[in-house]
Design an enzyme around this catalytic site. Structure first.
Site, PDB file in Angstrom:
ATOM      1  N   LYS A   1      -8.817 -89.070 -42.621  1.00  0.00           N
ATOM      2  CA  LYS A   1      -8.523 -90.386 -43.205  1.00  0.00           C
ATOM      3  C   LYS A   1      -9.578 -90.679 -44.263  1.00  0.00           C
ATOM      4  CE  LYS A   1      -9.484 -94.507 -41.106  1.00  0.00           C
ATOM      5  NZ  LYS A   1     -10.369 -95.109 -42.133  1.00  0.00           N
TER       6      LYS A   1
ATOM      7  N   GLU B   1      -6.026-102.795 -43.292  1.00  0.00           N
ATOM      8  CA  GLU B   1      -7.019-103.578 -42.539  1.00  0.00           C
ATOM      9  C   GLU B   1      -7.248-104.945 -43.192  1.00  0.00           C
ATOM     10  OE1 GLU B   1     -10.653-101.476 -41.651  1.00  0.00           O
ATOM     11  OE2 GLU B   1     -11.621-103.273 -40.863  1.00  0.00           O
TER      12      GLU B   1
HETATM   13  O1  KIV Z   1     -13.584 -96.464 -38.750  1.00  0.00           O
HETATM   14  C1  KIV Z   1     -12.619 -96.948 -38.123  1.00  0.00           C
HETATM   15  O2  KIV Z   1     -12.612 -97.056 -36.900  1.00  0.00           O
HETATM   16  C2  KIV Z   1     -11.472 -97.389 -38.902  1.00  0.00           C
HETATM   17  C3  KIV Z   1     -10.464 -98.261 -38.216  1.00  0.00           C
HETATM   18  C4  KIV Z   1     -10.899 -99.661 -38.311  1.00  0.00           C
HETATM   19  C5  KIV Z   1      -9.115 -98.068 -38.780  1.00  0.00           C
HETATM   20  O3  KIV Z   1     -11.375 -97.094 -40.049  1.00  0.00           O
END
Ligand code: KIV
Length: 277
Positions: A113, A182
């Site tokens: 991600k 978010e």
């Molecule tokens: O770092 C994380 O846990 C995240 C979540 C808030 C989606 O990016």
């Protein structure tokens, strides 16, 4: 057999809501996996909730690889996503690809991600083209906290709302399999979800998203520095642990622990021989 990105996309097509959680260690990941959570994010939020930093910015590739490996070892069915930390995909496309590959090759997770929309779209495209599934992250992007002026709601102003729609479109065109949204007003998140061909996973983005993600230490009531508005405590682990620790200490002091059940015996004649020496 682990959940695949295709199966996650099919969940949106079927209208089946997706529950995602973060995890940072082997034992917790194992519990989530056995409970049937289909996607586990090893979030760089570990910087705050595991390592005690004020933001996610100090988190390094080595921190992330270390925790992602542990989560991968604890799981059999969940799709594990490694969160690319600050400045590991910003400098160049090559750098972004090299670091994304480290998550897959060295930590064994199945996807990565990264934060940002239009601005990272080209990087996303190149990582996806190299065979690594990417999850996007728009709205409040905590690695940009200094630029955003805090962990604030995004997308309320007209220009800002249009930017979130644009970011989602750019990420979808670049080939992401899902998008975390978010801290976005719920109606805007619902609109992005409606227009998006890939699942949206919300946190502080209302119920109109295709799925939800929560930080495990928040939803278990283990992180006590502050309680974000979007968090629901499904347990009060900090209190449970404190109670257990107090009882343990009291029992050690009183001699109630350990009992014979928690100890080992040895051959009496051998003991007598030692005593006689
Ligand atoms: O770092 C994380 O846990 C995240 C979540 C808030 C989606 O990016």
């Amino acid at each position: 057999m682990r959940t695949t990105v295709t199966q996650i996309r099919e969940m949106k097509e079927r209208g089946e809501k997706i529950a995602m959680l973060t995890a940072y260690d082997y034992s917790t990941a194992k519990v989530l996996d056995r409970a049937g959570i289909p996607m586990i994010l090893v979030g760089d939020s570990l910087g705050m909730v595991v390592l005690g930093y004020e933001t996610t910015i100090p988190v390094t590739m080595e921190d992330m690889l270390h925790h992602t490996r542990a989560v991968v070892r604890g799981t059999e069915q969940a799709l594990v996503i490694g969160d690319m930390p600050f400045m590991t995909y910003h400098i160049s496309v090559e750098d972004a690809m090299r670091n994304a590959a480290r998550f897959i090759q060295e930590a064994g997770c199945q996807a990565v991600k990264l934060e940002g929309g239009v601005i990272v779209a080209e990087r996303v495209r190149r990582i996806v083209e190299s065979g690594i599934p990417v999850m996007g992250h728009i709205g409040l992007t905590p690695q940009s906290v200094n630029q955003l002026g805090g962990h604030r709601l995004q997308g309320r102003a007209p220009g800002a709302a249009a930017k979130i729609l644009e970011d989602a479109r750019a990420l979808e065109d670049a080939g992401v399999f899902a998008i975390v949204m978010e801290s976005v007003p719920a109606p805007l998140a619902a609109l992005v979800t409606e227009r998006s061909g890939v699942p949206t996973i919300g946190i502080a983005a209302g119920s109109g998203c295709d799925g939800q993600v929560q930080i495990i230490t928040d939803m278990l009531g283990l992180f006590t520095d502050f309680v974000p508005r979007h968090t629901k405590h499904y347990a009060e682990m900090a209190e449970t642990i404190a109670g257990a620790v107090e009882q343990y200490q009291a029992e050690v002091k009183s001699g109630a622990f350990p009992t014979k059940k928690h100890s080992f015996t040895m051959d009496e004649s051998l003991l007598a021989e030692f005593r006689a020496r």
